[in-house]
Scaffold this motif. Structure first.
Motif, PDB file in Angstrom:
ATOM      1  N   LEU A  48     -18.586 -15.045 -11.863  1.00  0.00           N
ATOM      2  CA  LEU A  48     -18.940 -16.467 -11.886  1.00  0.00           C
ATOM      3  C   LEU A  48     -17.776 -17.313 -12.404  1.00  0.00           C
ATOM      4  N   VAL A  49     -17.067 -16.809 -13.410  1.00  0.00           N
ATOM      5  CA  VAL A  49     -15.901 -17.523 -13.930  1.00  0.00           C
ATOM      6  C   VAL A  49     -14.839 -17.666 -12.835  1.00  0.00           C
ATOM      7  N   GLY A  50     -14.543 -16.540 -12.159  1.00  0.00           N
ATOM      8  CA  GLY A  50     -13.498 -16.565 -11.150  1.00  0.00           C
ATOM      9  C   GLY A  50     -13.834 -17.400  -9.932  1.00  0.00           C
ATOM     10  N   SER A  51     -15.115 -17.483  -9.580  1.00  0.00           N
ATOM     11  CA  SER A  51     -15.490 -18.177  -8.347  1.00  0.00           C
ATOM     12  C   SER A  51     -15.769 -19.660  -8.527  1.00  0.00           C
ATOM     13  N   SER A  52     -16.061 -20.092  -9.753  1.00  0.00           N
ATOM     14  CA  SER A  52     -16.465 -21.488  -9.953  1.00  0.00           C
ATOM     15  C   SER A  52     -15.409 -22.346 -10.644  1.00  0.00           C
ATOM     16  N   VAL A  53     -14.610 -21.761 -11.535  1.00  0.00           N
ATOM     17  CA  VAL A  53     -13.611 -22.543 -12.274  1.00  0.00           C
ATOM     18  C   VAL A  53     -12.343 -22.674 -11.429  1.00  0.00           C
ATOM     19  N   ARG A  54     -11.890 -23.888 -11.256  1.00  0.00           N
ATOM     20  CA  ARG A  54     -10.675 -24.135 -10.467  1.00  0.00           C
ATOM     21  C   ARG A  54      -9.421 -24.071 -11.327  1.00  0.00           C
ATOM     22  N   ALA A  55      -9.520 -24.517 -12.588  1.00  0.00           N
ATOM     23  CA  ALA A  55      -8.324 -24.513 -13.441  1.00  0.00           C
ATOM     24  C   ALA A  55      -8.724 -24.732 -14.890  1.00  0.00           C
ATOM     25  N   PHE A  56      -7.879 -24.229 -15.769  1.00  0.00           N
ATOM     26  CA  PHE A  56      -7.976 -24.488 -17.211  1.00  0.00           C
ATOM     27  C   PHE A  56      -6.748 -25.296 -17.614  1.00  0.00           C
ATOM     28  N   LEU A  57      -6.960 -26.440 -18.248  1.00  0.00           N
ATOM     29  CA  LEU A  57      -5.863 -27.290 -18.690  1.00  0.00           C
ATOM     30  C   LEU A  57      -5.851 -27.314 -20.215  1.00  0.00           C
ATOM     31  N   ALA A  58      -4.770 -26.843 -20.816  1.00  0.00           N
ATOM     32  CA  ALA A  58      -4.623 -26.938 -22.273  1.00  0.00           C
ATOM     33  C   ALA A  58      -3.628 -28.037 -22.596  1.00  0.00           C
ATOM     34  N   CYS A  66      -3.446 -23.552 -16.036  1.00  0.00           N
ATOM     35  CA  CYS A  66      -3.701 -22.201 -15.521  1.00  0.00           C
ATOM     36  C   CYS A  66      -4.608 -22.339 -14.302  1.00  0.00           C
ATOM     37  N   LEU A  67      -4.020 -22.199 -13.111  1.00  0.00           N
ATOM     38  CA  LEU A  67      -4.782 -22.305 -11.870  1.00  0.00           C
ATOM     39  C   LEU A  67      -5.466 -20.970 -11.568  1.00  0.00           C
ATOM     40  N   MET A  68      -6.685 -21.053 -11.049  1.00  0.00           N
ATOM     41  CA  MET A  68      -7.409 -19.843 -10.676  1.00  0.00           C
ATOM     42  C   MET A  68      -6.884 -19.345  -9.334  1.00  0.00           C
ATOM     43  N   THR A  69      -6.284 -18.169  -9.331  1.00  0.00           N
ATOM     44  CA  THR A  69      -5.718 -17.549  -8.123  1.00  0.00           C
ATOM     45  C   THR A  69      -6.424 -16.220  -7.866  1.00  0.00           C
ATOM     46  N   PRO A  70      -6.295 -15.661  -6.643  1.00  0.00           N
ATOM     47  CA  PRO A  70      -6.927 -14.366  -6.357  1.00  0.00           C
ATOM     48  C   PRO A  70      -6.484 -13.267  -7.316  1.00  0.00           C
ATOM     49  N   THR A  71      -5.205 -13.227  -7.667  1.00  0.00           N
ATOM     50  CA  THR A  71      -4.745 -12.179  -8.592  1.00  0.00           C
ATOM     51  C   THR A  71      -5.375 -12.353  -9.965  1.00  0.00           C
ATOM     52  N   LEU A  72      -5.529 -13.594 -10.403  1.00  0.00           N
ATOM     53  CA  LEU A  72      -6.158 -13.839 -11.697  1.00  0.00           C
ATOM     54  C   LEU A  72      -7.645 -13.486 -11.638  1.00  0.00           C
ATOM     55  N   GLN A  73      -8.280 -13.777 -10.505  1.00  0.00           N
ATOM     56  CA  GLN A  73      -9.686 -13.420 -10.345  1.00  0.00           C
ATOM     57  C   GLN A  73      -9.891 -11.917 -10.470  1.00  0.00           C
ATOM     58  N   ASP A  74      -8.973 -11.150  -9.874  1.00  0.00           N
ATOM     59  CA  ASP A  74      -9.077  -9.693  -9.961  1.00  0.00           C
ATOM     60  C   ASP A  74      -8.979  -9.220 -11.407  1.00  0.00           C
ATOM     61  N   LEU A  75      -8.041  -9.799 -12.178  1.00  0.00           N
ATOM     62  CA  LEU A  75      -7.902  -9.410 -13.580  1.00  0.00           C
ATOM     63  C   LEU A  75      -9.143  -9.781 -14.390  1.00  0.00           C
ATOM     64  N   ILE A  76      -9.725 -10.945 -14.097  1.00  0.00           N
ATOM     65  CA  ILE A  76     -10.942 -11.362 -14.801  1.00  0.00           C
ATOM     66  C   ILE A  76     -12.081 -10.401 -14.490  1.00  0.00           C
ATOM     67  N   GLN A  77     -12.162 -10.001 -13.221  1.00  0.00           N
ATOM     68  CA  GLN A  77     -13.216  -9.075 -12.816  1.00  0.00           C
ATOM     69  C   GLN A  77     -13.087  -7.743 -13.545  1.00  0.00           C
ATOM     70  N   ARG A  78     -11.842  -7.334 -13.823  1.00  0.00           N
ATOM     71  CA  ARG A  78     -11.603  -6.076 -14.526  1.00  0.00           C
ATOM     72  C   ARG A  78     -11.616  -6.246 -16.043  1.00  0.00           C
ATOM     73  N   ARG A  79     -11.933  -7.480 -16.490  1.00  0.00           N
ATOM     74  CA  ARG A  79     -11.974  -7.812 -17.918  1.00  0.00           C
ATOM     75  C   ARG A  79     -10.653  -7.450 -18.601  1.00  0.00           C
ATOM     76  N   ALA A  80      -9.571  -7.932 -18.020  1.00  0.00           N
ATOM     77  CA  ALA A  80      -8.247  -7.699 -18.586  1.00  0.00           C
ATOM     78  C   ALA A  80      -8.117  -8.412 -19.919  1.00  0.00           C
ATOM     79  N   THR A  81      -7.147  -7.990 -20.718  1.00  0.00           N
ATOM     80  CA  THR A  81      -6.920  -8.602 -22.028  1.00  0.00           C
ATOM     81  C   THR A  81      -6.315  -9.997 -21.866  1.00  0.00           C
ATOM     82  N   GLY A  82      -6.361 -10.778 -22.954  1.00  0.00           N
ATOM     83  CA  GLY A  82      -5.773 -12.108 -22.922  1.00  0.00           C
ATOM     84  C   GLY A  82      -4.291 -12.080 -22.637  1.00  0.00           C
ATOM     85  N   THR A  83      -3.597 -11.060 -23.153  1.00  0.00           N
ATOM     86  CA  THR A  83      -2.162 -10.953 -22.902  1.00  0.00           C
ATOM     87  C   THR A  83      -1.876 -10.727 -21.424  1.00  0.00           C
ATOM     88  N   GLU A  84      -2.654  -9.850 -20.784  1.00  0.00           N
ATOM     89  CA  GLU A  84      -2.465  -9.602 -19.352  1.00  0.00           C
ATOM     90  C   GLU A  84      -2.748 -10.853 -18.530  1.00  0.00           C
TER      91      GLU A  84
END
Length: 576
Positions: A445-455, A514-532
């Protein structure tokens, strides 16, 4: 002012103005004529035209009158000033003692700083207070007023009236300013509080804090994100309860309730501009702490944010999407609300229906439906969001993603064709991903709905009047990670009268996206660490906060020290 009729004064002032660079006498004569008719200062009339620089005109006038001149940085006041010279005389007539006669030498003169040597009312009041001889020294009006306020504290003349009553020694009232009045103590407290508020607004403060201490009442202004202690009169602790009660009355709060926190609002007007003041009281050991948030009618546009063209283009592309979630992250006070209001203002057109849910509504925008949450009647972010989605909105702004329920409703809104803006309290952009996952939101849900995070953060802008090239060496810059390829346009703060000696004036945003990209979606799906996640975002083109700050510093907009200050806590920042 009676001196306006003196035959030699007008030619003298015109001569000083001419030597200071103004050769058109017509507007100066007209201004002085109006001032003479109203019995006001002719010197002030010339300055009010804006046709001649204050420093040049007054220093020239001092030279023509053979009076000593004090540069702004040379002004100092005696330590025993408050005991020997009443605040209402100094503040009411804008004069300041620079030196008092010594006890062992009666030939010494009282040396007085002035800006208008022809203010007869001031000299009459001064003669009534001091019987000996007086030596006049000229300086600028702006710096003199600042020095008087610094020496006595904001509202000092009202404070004296409250503690001592009307002083029988001074009965002179200038015709255009009633220096001593017959206000009762309650009215004088109102005047004192108004002076504190007015001074804060004039200095551009966003917050005013009344903080009770053991033997003092500290008043601090937050200006450009940094707290500055306001000079206040001695023994102000005696007014603590009266000042607190006055603020609570203005905010329609219960003055008898001192054990529980309270919240209220005050509607003010300053220079024709409405000011909404949010008031919060907190009981503490030495009394009630009162905090004021000053909110004016502001214009929200991208120019105010100070973004680089490429960053602004990316953001405009994001907010033009028909659906999805855009999250702005950062700690309290980093400008998240300002950015969101800017986004909404740029989207606010007749063809688009915009609804917001806020706690509270900080700024009102015409054409936008704004709802304030009220937990006491169960009008929460989640409940309000459910309702407004049935009202056919195109764009929804949620003040803050506080719980999983609100996030899940927002995600459903984004998936059903709504554009959603909101905020999260995280240190950096990638931290927004881990925050949502920690709240229990499913990774897909995070990967499919969020377009970007702006800090973002807000850095103070260097004062354009006094900044100078930095004195840091190449080795020092490399030691803090500054990329030397950005150039050598670095500057550092100095401090002058334009910036209250701080070296900074105003603020601008530094941002990472931080733009949501397919590669980032894959890492989110695998619950990668914050550093990754951060490393992948950088490979996708995300420019870290500090790097964006370095770019602003290399352009001479802010300083290296300021960038380090606001990004020091961002442990996830990747310096290149």
């Amino acid at each position: 002012m009676s001196a306006g009729t003196e035959s030699g004064l007008v030619p003298l002032l015109l001569r000083a103005a001419s030597q200071a660079g103004c050769h058109d006498e017509t507007p100066l004569r007209e201004a002085m004529s109006r001032a003479a008719f109203a019995q006001q200062s002719l010197v002030g009339a010339i300055l009010s035209t804006g046709l001649v620089p204050e420093n040049d005109f007054l220093s020239t006038l001092a030279r023509l009158l053979d009076l000593p001149w004090r540069n702004e940085e040379e002004i100092s006041t005696p330590e025993n000033l408050r005991q020997l010279f009443p605040a209402r005389l100094a503040l009411g007539f804008q004069i300041l003692p620079e030196a008092f006669p010594s006890d062992d030498d009666q030939t010494d003169k009282l040396r007085i700083l002035i800006w208008d040597p022809f203010d007869h009312a001031a000299w009459q009041a001064l003669a009534h207070h001091h019987e000996g001889s007086v030596e006049l020294v000229m300086t600028t009006r702006r710096r003199l007023i600042e020095a008087v306020k610094s020496a006595y504290g904001v509202g000092a003349e009202t404070f004296e009236e409250l503690l001592e009553g009307r002083d029988e020694e001074i009965q002179i009232q200038r015709e255009e300013v009633n220096v001593l009045d017959d206000e009762d103590p309650e009215a004088s407290v109102m005047k004192f509080v108004n002076q504190i508020l007015r001074e804060g607004l004039q200095q551009g403060a966003t917050d005013i804090h009344f903080e009770p201490l053991g033997h003092d009442l500290r008043i601090r202004y937050r200006i450009d994100g940094v707290l500055h202690e306001a000079p206040v009169p001695p023994r102000i602790k005696l007014l603590q309860d009266s000042v607190t009660s006055r603020l609570k009355i203005m905010a329609s709060l219960d003055i008898a309730e001192r054990r529980l926190p309270q919240d209220g609002r005050i509607a003010l007007e300053h220079k024709g501009r409405p000011i909404d003041v949010r008031v919060a009281t907190i009981p503490c050991v030495h009394g009630e702490n009162v905090s004021l948030r000053l909110l004016g009618a502001e214009r929200f546009d991208f120019a105010r944010l100070g973004l680089e063209p490429a960053v602004e283009k990316t953001i405009r592309s994001l907010i033009s999407m028909p659906n999805g979630i855009v999250l702005v992250t950062g700690p309290t006070g980093c400008g998240k609300s300002t950015s969101l209001y800017t986004f909404l203002s740029s989207l606010n057109v007749t063809e688009r229906r915009i609804v917001t849910i806020e706690d509270p509504v900080e700024h009102k925008i015409d054409g936008v439906i704004q709802i304030a949450v009220k937990p006491e009647i169960d009008l929460t972010f989640a409940n309000a969001l459910r309702s407004i989605l049935r009202g056919d909105p195109n764009v929804v702004m949620i003040g803050e993603m506080r719980d999983r329920e609100t996030v899940e409703i927002a995600i459903r809104a984004a998936q059903t064709g709504h554009l959603v803006f909101s905020t999260l309290h995280t240190n950096d952009a990638v931290g927004g991903i881990t925050r949502l996952l920690d709240m229990g939101v499913e990774p897909f849900l995070v990967g499919s709905s969020v377009r970007a995070f702006l800090a973002q953060r807000l850095v103070r802008k260097l004062c354009p009047y006094c900044s100078k090239p930095t004195e840091m060496t190449r080795q020092e810059l490399e030691g803090i990670g500054f990329p030397m390829e950005l150039g050598d346009g670095l500057r550092q703060p100095v401090g002058c009268q334009h910036c209250r000696q701080s070296g900074y004036s105003g603020r601008l945003a530094i941002m990472e996206i931080c733009l949501m990209t397919p590669t980032l979606q894959d890492l989110i799906q695998r619950r990668a660490t914050g550093t990754e996640l951060a490393e992948q975002a950088a490979r996708n083109g995300m420019i870290p906060l500090r790097r964006d700050g370095w770019r602003k510093a290399s352009m001479g907009l802010t300083s290296v020290e300021e960038v380090l200050r606001v990004t020091a806590s961002d442990l996830a920042v990747l310096d290149e």
